[in-house]
Design a protein around this motif. Sequence first.
Motif, PDB file in Angstrom:
ATOM      1  N   LEU A 318      62.685  26.229  47.028  1.00 11.33           N
ATOM      2  CA  LEU A 318      63.411  27.072  47.983  1.00 11.33           C
ATOM      3  C   LEU A 318      64.840  27.250  47.462  1.00 11.33           C
ATOM      4  N   PHE A 319      65.240  28.482  47.241  1.00 14.51           N
ATOM      5  CA  PHE A 319      66.585  28.706  46.702  1.00 14.51           C
ATOM      6  C   PHE A 319      67.247  29.917  47.333  1.00 14.51           C
ATOM      7  N   ALA A 352      66.051  35.565  48.939  1.00 12.26           N
ATOM      8  CA  ALA A 352      67.052  34.561  48.567  1.00 12.26           C
ATOM      9  C   ALA A 352      68.453  34.888  49.070  1.00 12.26           C
ATOM     10  N   VAL A 353      68.623  36.028  49.750  1.00 14.50           N
ATOM     11  CA  VAL A 353      69.897  36.304  50.436  1.00 14.50           C
ATOM     12  C   VAL A 353      69.688  36.497  51.945  1.00 14.50           C
ATOM     13  N   THR A 354      68.453  36.247  52.417  1.00 16.76           N
ATOM     14  CA  THR A 354      68.177  36.429  53.851  1.00 16.76           C
ATOM     15  C   THR A 354      67.440  35.206  54.433  1.00 16.76           C
ATOM     16  N   ALA A 358      68.563  31.119  55.461  1.00 20.39           N
ATOM     17  CA  ALA A 358      68.349  30.746  56.867  1.00 20.39           C
ATOM     18  C   ALA A 358      67.529  29.452  56.944  1.00 20.39           C
ATOM     19  N   LYS A 359      66.505  29.342  56.084  1.00 15.80           N
ATOM     20  CA  LYS A 359      65.696  28.111  56.071  1.00 15.80           C
ATOM     21  C   LYS A 359      66.528  26.925  55.598  1.00 15.80           C
ATOM     22  N   ARG A 366      66.227  31.496  64.135  1.00 16.64           N
ATOM     23  CA  ARG A 366      67.129  32.406  64.829  1.00 16.64           C
ATOM     24  C   ARG A 366      67.524  33.633  64.014  1.00 16.64           C
ATOM     25  N   THR A 367      67.523  33.522  62.666  1.00 18.46           N
ATOM     26  CA  THR A 367      67.999  34.646  61.847  1.00 18.46           C
ATOM     27  C   THR A 367      67.307  34.651  60.491  1.00 18.46           C
TER      28      THR A 367
END
Lengths: 419, 454
Positions: A318-319, A352-354, A358-359, A366-367
């Motif tokens: 995850l990155f 990787a920018v959204t 968030a994770k 929430r987002t």
Amino acid sequence: MKAALAFTFAAAAFGQELLIRNVNIHPVTAPAVANTSLLIRDGRIAEISPKIRVPKTVKALDAQGAHLYPGMIDSATNLGMNEISSVREASDISEIGDFNPQLRTLVAVNPASEHIPVARANGLTAAITIPSGGIIAGQAGLMHLDGWTWEEMEVTRSAAMHLRFPVLRATQGLLRGAAPGAPVTFAEMQRAHQEQLDKLRLFFENARRYQKSKAAAGPGFRVDLKFEAMLPVLDGKLAVLINAAREREIREALDFAQREGIKVILSGVREPGTQIARIKSMGVAVIVGETLALPLEEDDAYDSPFTMPAELHKAGILFAFATYNTSMVRNLPYHAAACVPFGLPPEEALKAVTINPAKIWGVADRTGSIETGKWADLILTDGDPLETRTQIKHMWIRGREISLESKHTRLYQKYLARP
Amino acid sequence: MTRTRFPIAALTLVMLADARGEDLVIRNAKILTVTKGRLDGEILVRDGKIATVAEKVMTPAGARVIDAGGQFVMPGIIDCHSHIAAEAINESSVSVSSMVGIEDVLNPEDIAIYRALAGGVTTANILHGSANSIGGKCSVIKMRWGKDARGILFEGAKPGIKFALGENVKRRGSAPETTARTGTAPPAFLRYPATRMGVEDVIREAFLEARQYQAGWKEYRDKVARGERVQAPRRDLKLEPLVEVLENKRLLHAHCYRSDEILMLLRLADELGFKIKTLQHVLEGYKVAKEIAAHGAGASTFSDWWAYKIEAWDAIPYNAAIMHKKGVLVSLNSDSAELMRRLNTEAAKAMKYGGLTEDEALALVTINPARQLEVDHRAGSIEPGKDADLVIFDRHPLSNYAKVQKVLIDGEVYFDRETDINKRAATAARRQALLDKQRQQQLEQKKGAARRPQ
């Protein structure tokens, strides 16, 4: 006053509804849906469907086939803490001292910073803001890029503890001329490096003693703010954000994290090499080091900063991307885009920018994607937000429509009109 | 200055055969000529020059053929502001350092040259630094990776000189108490000027001196022409480049930020009778675009850098577009070995911020900087007669998803992505062999030390 203009559209979103019609939705967590509608209610995404029934009184926006994406999140910035980097008075990033876990960035975020609307104008709706200085620099905060006060901007006051892991980099002193008194020979550097590591271990050891004595609640126990701030770290409730660029540094950082039994997020990762497998097996998330950067070594492949994130993706790590900047936060999507021609699938670059950040920051409920129930943190664009030519047309943060005006658009209009 | 002189990548990169004198045809290409629109077709290269650009060119017998596979070909990118390939940048001890020049410190082995090539850059203006009001001489180079210092010079390019205004220049004049307050290191000595007023004074004084020097030589030459026997004036290496500026033989590139200092220099140039070829950085150029256009100066700016210092506080990404719309010849530059590698997408920012067309955007990093460096008869567009400095991109170069496949300079392939990738295993093996050798030596040294009697 100028900053206040940006908020004139930001009326309270509660009790309000907005229907966005005729829109292509890119949820990020699911395939894109063409020509549909989205209803925002009470700041959240209430419904996504081509046939949403609402009373005529509900405000509607015809998107005319534009594209709706989740707002982007930068996982390493100094937004709000630094107005002009060369001016000491305008910077609140670095405190004095080696160990300052008690410091919190959010309380020093200037909500009227001109950098915030500039970042928003290119589709950023949230950012992590990080302190730096010493070894433990303080607590990074996650904030929405909208609010009259930092309190209103706050998403997570304490998103991670920032540990600037001591690194041994021979090039700093050996080749480039060391500052007076700084270690010069390699042996001296190794010694200085070891001293820093020892200090860090001792600090954790003392924090654990404090934890025990607090639990024992014996006579004479006194609150220590630094150690108190370390308790969530020791309990594994607060992740430690550890800077580590190269393979050796990452190995040392992960060794440390395992020994101390702490939850860790790696940041500034540039050349993980063989540590990729270990990052994966330990389940550690990675904030990629700047990709719009030169390779670390002269004989590294010219494209190494662009190819590395694809390796993380292949390994199933995850990155997220980050700018490590203030004035250039708006270019976050281009850090992600730069990796696409070098092997990273475009949909992964967008994640990787959204949703990935968030994770990583624990707010994916929430987002970070377009799903019902989530905050309406949205951008409406005329195309792929990772492409430079794409224009951001509208933005909503928690359902509030956000002005895309900034210092830059104001000066543009003013001087374009100069006779 | 210690540095690795022979990067391993450099050693293993085998230069492709010298293509001069050989015909080359690039086929199946989407050709972005920049000056003559787009053409799907072929390019014939002869003797390192573009011979024909057409839908179909005559392929001479024995010509080498590059099949572009439907990919994009654009002119080599030109960076009008760079400091790569130089062993030194700033002679900051004096406020007028026009006697020094970058040509004397060119380093053709700087890996930044290869990396710039890999980003599609074929030509760059290598400038002196910005520590002084009148800085050193500049050199225009081509990214002929593998050639020596003479070999990378853009032969025949008009020489240049760097001037600088504003904060960088004043810094040497800042008293210690000021620098302590701002957290910057105090200068070892104080140097005039400490203000923008002083900067104007330094430049005016230098040009008055240069004009006197010029007059002395004119008088001498007139006398010689009349057959008089007179002694030549003493040469002054500091003033000679300024006389060249006055005589339009040397291009003046002036580092500047704020509108007041830009206007000051324009007016000073009018008063003293010299031309400013380019204003560099010129982040507030948009505030005085009319005045810049009237003087005829070009502007070479950043796409979106701002707020890194006070004088960059009013910088806006619309700068290039406003200046362009108001009649200024604009280019986008990098001033950075990193940014240099992606000037194509920097150009795209002028479409985003200010709505330039594709051709206008591409011109910012090709024909416009070529004009600013007065090499537009040789570079900056795909037209017959120009040097075959060409870049093949796999997608449209204004897309963030495009990458460079091949770069040609004078018709020779200097970068080829496939070749680069194929060499990587060998580079890694060489690196490992060097590391192993070093470890072995360390082990032997330790053994030797252990054997020595105490």
